[in-house]
Design a protein around this motif. Structure first.
Motif, short mmCIF file in Angstrom:
data_model
loop_
_atom_site.label_atom_id
_atom_site.label_comp_id
_atom_site.label_asym_id
_atom_site.label_seq_id
_atom_site.Cartn_x
_atom_site.Cartn_y
_atom_site.Cartn_z
N GLY A 105 13.50 -19.85 -86.52
CA GLY A 105 12.80 -21.08 -86.14
C GLY A 105 11.35 -20.82 -85.79
N LEU A 106 11.10 -19.72 -85.10
CA LEU A 106 9.71 -19.38 -84.75
C LEU A 106 8.90 -19.04 -85.99
CD1 LEU A 106 10.25 -17.31 -81.48
CD2 LEU A 106 9.29 -19.62 -81.70
N ILE A 107 9.52 -18.39 -86.95
CA ILE A 107 8.83 -18.08 -88.21
C ILE A 107 8.47 -19.37 -88.93
CG2 ILE A 107 9.15 -17.10 -90.52
CD1 ILE A 107 10.73 -14.80 -89.11
N VAL A 108 9.41 -20.30 -88.98
CA VAL A 108 9.13 -21.60 -89.60
C VAL A 108 8.01 -22.31 -88.85
CG1 VAL A 108 10.09 -23.91 -90.04
CG2 VAL A 108 11.43 -21.86 -90.60
N LEU A 109 8.01 -22.22 -87.54
CA LEU A 109 6.97 -22.85 -86.73
C LEU A 109 5.60 -22.23 -87.01
CD1 LEU A 109 6.36 -24.90 -84.49
CD2 LEU A 109 6.75 -23.07 -82.85
N ILE A 110 5.54 -20.92 -87.12
CA ILE A 110 4.27 -20.24 -87.43
C ILE A 110 3.73 -20.76 -88.76
CG2 ILE A 110 3.18 -18.04 -88.01
CD1 ILE A 110 5.25 -16.72 -86.08
N ILE A 111 4.61 -20.89 -89.73
CA ILE A 111 4.20 -21.38 -91.05
C ILE A 111 3.79 -22.86 -90.95
CG2 ILE A 111 5.04 -21.89 -93.38
CD1 ILE A 111 6.85 -19.32 -93.01
N ALA A 112 4.51 -23.64 -90.17
CA ALA A 112 4.23 -25.07 -90.06
C ALA A 112 2.88 -25.35 -89.40
CB ALA A 112 5.34 -25.76 -89.27
N VAL A 113 2.47 -24.52 -88.47
CA VAL A 113 1.19 -24.76 -87.79
C VAL A 113 0.02 -24.07 -88.49
CG1 VAL A 113 2.32 -25.12 -85.56
CG2 VAL A 113 1.41 -22.86 -86.12
N TYR A 114 0.30 -23.35 -89.56
CA TYR A 114 -0.76 -22.64 -90.29
C TYR A 114 -1.87 -23.58 -90.77
CZ TYR A 114 -2.75 -18.72 -92.84
OH TYR A 114 -3.57 -17.72 -93.27
N PRO A 115 -1.55 -24.80 -91.24
CA PRO A 115 -2.64 -25.71 -91.62
C PRO A 115 -3.62 -26.00 -90.48
CG PRO A 115 -0.59 -26.48 -92.56
CD PRO A 115 -0.24 -25.35 -91.62
N ALA A 116 -3.13 -26.06 -89.26
CA ALA A 116 -4.03 -26.27 -88.11
C ALA A 116 -4.94 -25.06 -87.93
CB ALA A 116 -3.23 -26.54 -86.84
N ASN A 117 -4.40 -23.86 -88.15
CA ASN A 117 -5.22 -22.65 -88.04
C ASN A 117 -6.29 -22.62 -89.14
OD1 ASN A 117 -3.61 -21.81 -85.90
ND2 ASN A 117 -2.23 -20.71 -87.24
N ILE A 118 -5.91 -23.04 -90.33
CA ILE A 118 -6.89 -23.11 -91.43
C ILE A 118 -7.96 -24.14 -91.10
CG2 ILE A 118 -7.21 -23.81 -93.85
CD1 ILE A 118 -4.38 -22.67 -94.38
N ASN A 119 -7.53 -25.28 -90.57
CA ASN A 119 -8.46 -26.34 -90.19
C ASN A 119 -9.47 -25.84 -89.17
OD1 ASN A 119 -9.24 -29.23 -90.34
ND2 ASN A 119 -8.61 -29.22 -88.20
N MET A 120 -9.02 -25.07 -88.20
CA MET A 120 -9.93 -24.52 -87.20
C MET A 120 -10.93 -23.57 -87.84
SD MET A 120 -7.40 -23.89 -83.95
CE MET A 120 -8.72 -23.37 -82.84
N ALA A 121 -10.46 -22.74 -88.76
CA ALA A 121 -11.36 -21.79 -89.42
C ALA A 121 -12.39 -22.51 -90.29
CB ALA A 121 -10.56 -20.79 -90.26
N LEU A 122 -11.99 -23.62 -90.88
CA LEU A 122 -12.90 -24.37 -91.74
C LEU A 122 -13.91 -25.20 -90.95
CD1 LEU A 122 -10.45 -25.61 -94.53
CD2 LEU A 122 -12.14 -23.77 -94.67
N HIS A 123 -13.63 -25.42 -89.68
CA HIS A 123 -14.52 -26.23 -88.84
C HIS A 123 -14.85 -25.51 -87.52
CE1 HIS A 123 -13.92 -29.53 -91.62
NE2 HIS A 123 -12.62 -29.28 -91.56
N PRO A 124 -15.43 -24.33 -87.60
CA PRO A 124 -15.67 -23.55 -86.37
C PRO A 124 -16.65 -24.24 -85.42
CG PRO A 124 -16.81 -22.56 -88.24
CD PRO A 124 -15.92 -23.65 -88.79
N GLU A 125 -17.46 -25.16 -85.93
CA GLU A 125 -18.41 -25.87 -85.07
C GLU A 125 -17.69 -26.73 -84.03
OE1 GLU A 125 -17.33 -28.58 -88.37
OE2 GLU A 125 -17.92 -26.49 -88.32
N GLN A 126 -16.45 -27.07 -84.27
CA GLN A 126 -15.68 -27.86 -83.32
C GLN A 126 -15.13 -27.02 -82.17
OE1 GLN A 126 -12.62 -30.08 -85.35
NE2 GLN A 126 -14.09 -31.08 -86.72
N TYR A 127 -15.27 -25.70 -82.29
CA TYR A 127 -14.72 -24.77 -81.30
C TYR A 127 -15.80 -23.79 -80.86
CZ TYR A 127 -10.88 -26.82 -83.79
OH TYR A 127 -10.06 -27.73 -84.39
N PRO A 128 -16.84 -24.29 -80.21
CA PRO A 128 -17.99 -23.43 -79.89
C PRO A 128 -17.64 -22.28 -78.94
CG PRO A 128 -18.17 -25.56 -78.78
CD PRO A 128 -17.01 -25.65 -79.71
N ASP A 129 -16.55 -22.39 -78.21
CA ASP A 129 -16.17 -21.32 -77.28
C ASP A 129 -15.40 -20.20 -77.96
OD1 ASP A 129 -17.37 -22.76 -75.26
OD2 ASP A 129 -15.50 -23.70 -74.60
N ILE A 130 -15.04 -20.39 -79.23
CA ILE A 130 -14.29 -19.38 -79.96
C ILE A 130 -15.17 -18.86 -81.10
CG2 ILE A 130 -12.20 -18.90 -81.30
CD1 ILE A 130 -10.94 -21.39 -79.98
#
Length: 119
Positions: free
Chosen positions: A63-88
């Motif tokens: 289940g955790l593996i499926v969850l990691i895969i399921a939230v991957y689009p959010a991780n991609i979204n963060m990488a594509l929009h780093p300006e939204q996360y100035p503290d990272i």
């Protein structure tokens, strides 16, 4: 196992404490951002507990593996929009993308280690 449990326990709690941050990470094409953040937080908490119990470890780990895969689009979204996360630092947003695959492997290795040792 304890490392995985602590990681997902803290992540699950963070989904309820820092809900707005996680909502911001959601890709625009997904709906129900708040609901998805809270549901993923619940599953992180359940997985964290389940991986500690030998009878539920394998299922919880899957289940955790499926969850990691399921939230991957959010991780991609963060990488594509780093300006939204100035503290990272943007580099960290990109580095964590391949690290997710390593974490999938680590969870799989952990939940299958008992089978490897016994047989």
């Amino acid at each position: 196992m304890l490392i995985i449990a602590l990681f997902f326990l803290s992540g699950g709690i963070a989904h309820f404490v820092l809900t707005d941050f996680f909502i911001m990470a959601m890709p625009d094409y997904l709906g129900y951002h708040k609901e998805l953040v809270l549901i993923s937080g619940v599953f992180e908490l359940l997985g964290a507990i389940g991986i500690l119990v030998s009878k539920t470890r394998f299922l919880a780990g899957c289940g955790l593996i499926v969850l990691i895969i399921a939230v991957y689009p959010a991780n991609i979204n963060m990488a594509l929009h780093p300006e939204q996360y100035p503290d990272i630092p943007a580099l960290l947003l990109y580095i964590r993308l391949p690290l997710q695959f390593l974490f999938v492997w680590f969870v799989w290795w952990t939940i299958t280690s008992e089978k490897r040792q016994s047989g």
